[in-house]
Design a protein around this motif. Structure first.
Motif, PDB file in Angstrom:
ATOM      1  N   GLU A   4       0.858  -1.177  -0.123  1.00 57.46           N
ATOM      2  CA  GLU A   4       0.039   0.063  -0.115  1.00 57.46           C
ATOM      3  C   GLU A   4       0.801   1.360   0.129  1.00 57.46           C
ATOM      4  O   GLU A   4       0.417   2.161  -0.614  1.00 57.46           O
ATOM      5  CB  GLU A   4      -1.069   0.091   1.110  1.00 57.46           C
ATOM      6  N   ALA A   5       1.982   1.331   0.952  1.00 60.69           N
ATOM      7  CA  ALA A   5       2.826   2.527   0.643  1.00 60.69           C
ATOM      8  C   ALA A   5       3.389   2.531  -0.702  1.00 60.69           C
ATOM      9  O   ALA A   5       3.783   3.718  -1.017  1.00 60.69           O
ATOM     10  CB  ALA A   5       3.876   2.378   1.929  1.00 60.69           C
ATOM     11  N   MET A   6       4.070   1.505  -1.048  1.00 62.46           N
ATOM     12  CA  MET A   6       4.624   1.642  -2.459  1.00 62.46           C
ATOM     13  C   MET A   6       3.555   2.050  -3.600  1.00 62.46           C
ATOM     14  O   MET A   6       3.965   2.834  -4.431  1.00 62.46           O
ATOM     15  CB  MET A   6       5.090   0.057  -2.725  1.00 62.46           C
ATOM     16  N   GLN A   7       2.368   1.778  -3.475  1.00 61.15           N
ATOM     17  CA  GLN A   7       1.315   2.182  -4.397  1.00 61.15           C
ATOM     18  C   GLN A   7       1.078   3.695  -4.285  1.00 61.15           C
ATOM     19  O   GLN A   7       1.070   4.447  -5.168  1.00 61.15           O
ATOM     20  CB  GLN A   7       0.177   1.543  -4.148  1.00 61.15           C
ATOM     21  N   GLN A   8       1.210   4.167  -3.122  1.00 58.55           N
ATOM     22  CA  GLN A   8       1.105   5.695  -2.592  1.00 58.55           C
ATOM     23  C   GLN A   8       2.454   6.214  -3.482  1.00 58.55           C
ATOM     24  O   GLN A   8       2.481   7.340  -4.023  1.00 58.55           O
ATOM     25  CB  GLN A   8       1.138   6.140  -1.210  1.00 58.55           C
ATOM     26  N   LEU A   9       3.525   5.587  -3.301  1.00 63.33           N
ATOM     27  CA  LEU A   9       4.647   6.285  -3.961  1.00 63.33           C
ATOM     28  C   LEU A   9       4.816   6.096  -5.466  1.00 63.33           C
ATOM     29  O   LEU A   9       5.324   7.013  -6.125  1.00 63.33           O
ATOM     30  CB  LEU A   9       6.025   5.540  -3.285  1.00 63.33           C
ATOM     31  N   ALA A  10       4.164   5.208  -5.778  1.00 65.67           N
ATOM     32  CA  ALA A  10       3.564   5.141  -7.491  1.00 65.67           C
ATOM     33  C   ALA A  10       2.810   6.230  -8.070  1.00 65.67           C
ATOM     34  O   ALA A  10       3.054   6.730  -8.986  1.00 65.67           O
ATOM     35  CB  ALA A  10       2.908   3.875  -7.860  1.00 65.67           C
ATOM     36  N   LEU A  11       1.846   6.742  -7.062  1.00 67.17           N
ATOM     37  CA  LEU A  11       0.941   7.705  -7.355  1.00 67.17           C
ATOM     38  C   LEU A  11       1.894   9.013  -7.212  1.00 67.17           C
ATOM     39  O   LEU A  11       1.572   9.921  -8.122  1.00 67.17           O
ATOM     40  CB  LEU A  11      -0.181   7.995  -6.277  1.00 67.17           C
TER      41      LEU A  11
END
Length: 266
Positions: free
Chosen positions: A111-118
């Motif tokens: 989930e944190a990595m997905q935020q970084l992807a955004l």
């Protein structure tokens, strides 16, 4: 006030010890950030679709994370790792491997990595994990240009309308950047730099403006540029000079400082 900071290649990455009384905690290495977390649970199985075989191990003792605000803590740690260069541009990191490193399941890491992807920091690699984006000089220059288009006119307007005593209230934040620069920790300096800028723009009373500017600022701080302690000290000195000009109501000096800053910032 410049866009990104890092210890010089010749001197090596400076040790982050805290800002000599600064409000911003030192965050030089992921291991240091995660030392404050407490043990919860054991080994974490790999998540379906992501493979850890052949992946380079992450150095340092295995940290562990409290269950409260796990995702937020991991997101902060990953952002710190980007600024310090521990997460290397071009490298692929899987959520299961990072989860094992943090002592949590892969879910909050993903989930944190997905935020970084955004935020444009990483990109998804199907069945492998997340690759840290390789950001070149042109993209950093574009970020600096967009920041200038937003921040310069706002700062000039505020310089004409905000009384000196309001600016004087921000002096502790400027002093935080001076202490962080003297300490030489890139992650601590990056955080104090963002806090100072947020406070300046916050006087405009426009939360959307502050949020957009903060996102651009964070994006511009990685990958880290190899500058040493002297660079940080000079950068922090610009904060103090800008604040002095704002307190004095010297719009011409303010114009020169904020305009010059974005020209040589990338």
């Amino acid at each position: 006030m410049k866009q990104s900071v890092q210890g010089s290649a010749e001197a090596g990455t400076p040790e982050c010890r805290g800002g000599g009384g600064s409000r911003v905690p030192a965050q030089a290495r992921v291991a240091d950030v995660l030392d404050v977390f407490r043990e919860r649970g054991g080994a974490v199985p790999a998540a379906r679709g992501e493979h850890t075989h052949g992946e380079r191990p992450i150095p340092g003792p295995r940290p562990v994370v409290q269950r409260s605000s796990v995702r937020g803590q991991i997101l902060d740690a990953l952002r710190t790792a980007l600024v310090t260069g521990e997460l290397q541009p071009g490298e692929v990191y899987s959520a299961p491997a990072l989860g094992e490193r943090f002592g949590v399941s892969a879910t909050p890491v993903r989930e944190a990595m997905q935020q970084l992807a955004l935020e444009g920091a990483v990109e998804v690699v199907p069945n492998r994990g997340f690759r840290v984006v390789e950001r070149g000089a042109r993209e950093l220059a574009e970020l600096a240009e967009v920041r200038a288009l937003i921040e310069v006119p706002v700062m000039l307007r505020l310089a004409r309308t905000v009384p000196g005593e309001r600016w004087a209230e921000l002096r502790p934040l400027a002093e935080d950047t001076v202490r962080a620069a003297a300490d030489g920790c890139p992650a601590t300096y990056a955080e104090s730099d963002r806090a100072f800028h947020r406070a300046l723009l916050g006087l405009a009373g426009n939360e959307q403006l502050v949020g957009i500017a903060a996102d651009l600022h964070r994006r511009s701080q990685w990958p880290p540029v190899r500058h040493g302690r002297a660079y940080l000290v000079a950068d922090a000195a610009e904060h103090m000079a800008l604040l002095d000009a704002l307190i004095a109501g010297d719009v011409d000096v303010v114009r020169g400082l904020v305009s010059e800053h974005f020209v040589g910032a990338h």
